[in-house]
Design a protein around this motif. Structure first.
Motif, PDB file in Angstrom:
ATOM      1  N   TRP A 151      15.545  -5.185   1.392  1.00  0.00           N
ATOM      2  CA  TRP A 151      14.250  -4.751   0.986  1.00  0.00           C
ATOM      3  C   TRP A 151      13.597  -5.772  -0.238  1.00  0.00           C
ATOM      4  N   ILE A 152      14.497  -6.143  -1.015  1.00  0.00           N
ATOM      5  CA  ILE A 152      14.122  -6.961  -2.286  1.00  0.00           C
ATOM      6  C   ILE A 152      14.085  -8.421  -2.020  1.00  0.00           C
ATOM      7  N   THR A 187       8.979  -1.552  -8.891  1.00  0.00           N
ATOM      8  CA  THR A 187       8.264  -0.821  -7.528  1.00  0.00           C
ATOM      9  C   THR A 187       8.669   0.592  -7.165  1.00  0.00           C
ATOM     10  N   ASP A 188      10.064   0.712  -6.847  1.00  0.00           N
ATOM     11  CA  ASP A 188      10.521   1.889  -6.350  1.00  0.00           C
ATOM     12  C   ASP A 188      10.733   2.926  -7.370  1.00  0.00           C
ATOM     13  N   ILE A 207      11.578  -6.760  -9.343  1.00  0.00           N
ATOM     14  CA  ILE A 207      10.109  -6.269  -8.594  1.00  0.00           C
ATOM     15  C   ILE A 207      10.415  -5.105  -7.892  1.00  0.00           C
ATOM     16  N   GLY A 208      11.473  -5.103  -7.117  1.00  0.00           N
ATOM     17  CA  GLY A 208      12.000  -4.186  -6.208  1.00  0.00           C
ATOM     18  C   GLY A 208      12.233  -2.812  -6.960  1.00  0.00           C
ATOM     19  N   GLY A 248      13.285 -10.753  -6.980  1.00  0.00           N
ATOM     20  CA  GLY A 248      13.119  -9.544  -6.058  1.00  0.00           C
ATOM     21  C   GLY A 248      13.778  -8.328  -6.696  1.00  0.00           C
ATOM     22  N   LYS A 249      15.109  -8.625  -7.314  1.00  0.00           N
ATOM     23  CA  LYS A 249      15.546  -7.598  -7.804  1.00  0.00           C
ATOM     24  C   LYS A 249      14.913  -6.629  -8.950  1.00  0.00           C
ATOM     25  N   ILE A 306       1.704   5.449   1.275  1.00  0.00           N
ATOM     26  CA  ILE A 306       1.850   6.474   2.280  1.00  0.00           C
ATOM     27  C   ILE A 306       2.138   7.726   1.498  1.00  0.00           C
ATOM     28  N   TRP A 336       6.286 -10.436  -1.964  1.00  0.00           N
ATOM     29  CA  TRP A 336       5.680  -9.284  -2.142  1.00  0.00           C
ATOM     30  C   TRP A 336       4.317  -9.289  -1.941  1.00  0.00           C
ATOM     31  N   ARG A 375       5.351  -4.956 -12.609  1.00  0.00           N
ATOM     32  CA  ARG A 375       6.163  -5.402 -11.750  1.00  0.00           C
ATOM     33  C   ARG A 375       5.658  -6.836 -11.251  1.00  0.00           C
ATOM     34  N   TYR A 376       4.237  -7.118 -11.142  1.00  0.00           N
ATOM     35  CA  TYR A 376       3.718  -8.059 -10.528  1.00  0.00           C
ATOM     36  C   TYR A 376       4.309  -9.531 -10.999  1.00  0.00           C
ATOM     37  N   TRP A 429       1.303  -9.314  -3.113  1.00  0.00           N
ATOM     38  CA  TRP A 429       0.485  -9.934  -4.201  1.00  0.00           C
ATOM     39  C   TRP A 429       0.934 -11.358  -4.471  1.00  0.00           C
ATOM     40  N   MET A 440       0.943  -0.960   0.023  1.00  0.00           N
ATOM     41  CA  MET A 440       0.101   0.021  -0.194  1.00  0.00           C
ATOM     42  C   MET A 440       0.987   1.189  -0.238  1.00  0.00           C
TER      43      MET A 440
END
Lengths: 182, 91
Positions: free
Chosen positions: B72-73, A59-60, A55-56, A52-53, A3, B77, A46-47, B79, A1
């Motif tokens: 962080w990664i 996302t960022d 996706i991160g 993770g690299k 902020i 995630w 991104r989904y 979803w 989510m």
């Protein structure tokens, strides 16, 4: 989510309004290579990314593009705040004004409303990341063109910051792509 | 993630949502002391739970990432579920 933080990523303080410039800079908000599309592109793609690299990274960067939407919107607000309809008309912004008044609306400088047709989410990491690399270069060119069309130092300072971010994002997307191919 | 950890995330989501709801109410009722106190009470309850969750599962925000390594990664995630990721591995 998400902020929301009540601050700009980079300060915007424009000494005097310039409706003509606003009519050009709106492209960086709602044009085909604008910040709205950039954010929606990365946050949609991104989904289904495989690591993770990646996706991160999406996302960022997608999140940072939301902050750039706000910076461009702040530019448009300050460039048009308090102008009379006569001044708007003299600057050629009457076609925008008749529909939106002083509202901030994501559209191309040529008037077409923002459309998601300017990006894709292909479900294929290689295809998507290559689109992202191209998108950052296209956005960089738009900022280069704005710098060619503007002699307002307050505006150009902010545009140079945004232009630099396109280059940094391009670097990170290149690394993300190579993390999948090498 | 075991049941206690699922419950911990659930409680964080509940408190977080209650804060969002109260925030919206306060936006149009900025003089309501009761809502203001409720908002800050929720925040005080939420903070230690976020610290606990972060220690167990990693950061919810980038600035909460470990000083030992960029986690962080890492991890799931929002979803993703164990089910979807298992299907991905089977493919």
């Amino acid at each position: 989510m998400w902020i929301y933080e009540k601050k700009l990523q980079y300060p915007v303080k424009i000494a005097k309004p310039d409706a003509r410039l606003a009519g050009i800079i709106v492209d960086a908000l709602g044009g085909p290579d604008g910040e709205v599309g950039a954010s929606m592109r990365y946050l949609s793609q991104r989904y289904t990314m495989p690591s993770g690299k990646v996706i991160g990274t999406l996302t960022d960067i997608g999140n940072e593009e939301l902050a750039h939407m706000e910076i461009v919107s702040a530019l448009l607000y300050q460039l048009t705040k308090g102008l009379s309809p006569e001044e708007i008309k003299a600057a050629g912004l009457d076609k925008y004004y008749v529909n939106h008044g002083s509202g901030i609306y994501p559209a191309a400088a040529s008037g077409e409303p923002y459309t998601c047709m300017a990006f894709n989410s292909k479900g294929d990491p290689i295809a998507d990341l290559n689109e992202d690399l191209a998108a950052e270069q296209k956005a960089r060119v738009t900022y280069d063109n704005i710098l060619r069309l503007s002699d307002n130092p307050d505006v150009n300072d902010v545009i140079k910051f945004l232009r630099q971010r396109e280059i940094v994002h391009y670097q990170r997307f290149g690394e993300a792509l190579r993390s999948l191919t090498d | 993630m075991n049941k206690n950890d699922t419950d911990l995330m659930r409680r964080i989501q509940e408190l977080d949502f209650a804060m969002v709801e109260t925030q919206l109410f306060l936006d149009t009722h900025p003089d309501c002391r009761q809502a203001l106190e409720y908002y800050h009470r929720l925040h005080r309850e939420l903070e230690p739970l976020v610290v606990e969750y972060t220690a167990k599962h990693g950061p919810l925000t980038p600035s909460a990432a470990s000083t030992e390594g960029w986690n962080w990664i890492d991890g799931m995630w929002p979803w993703q579920t164990e089910n979807t990721e298992m299907r991905e591995r089977k493919r």
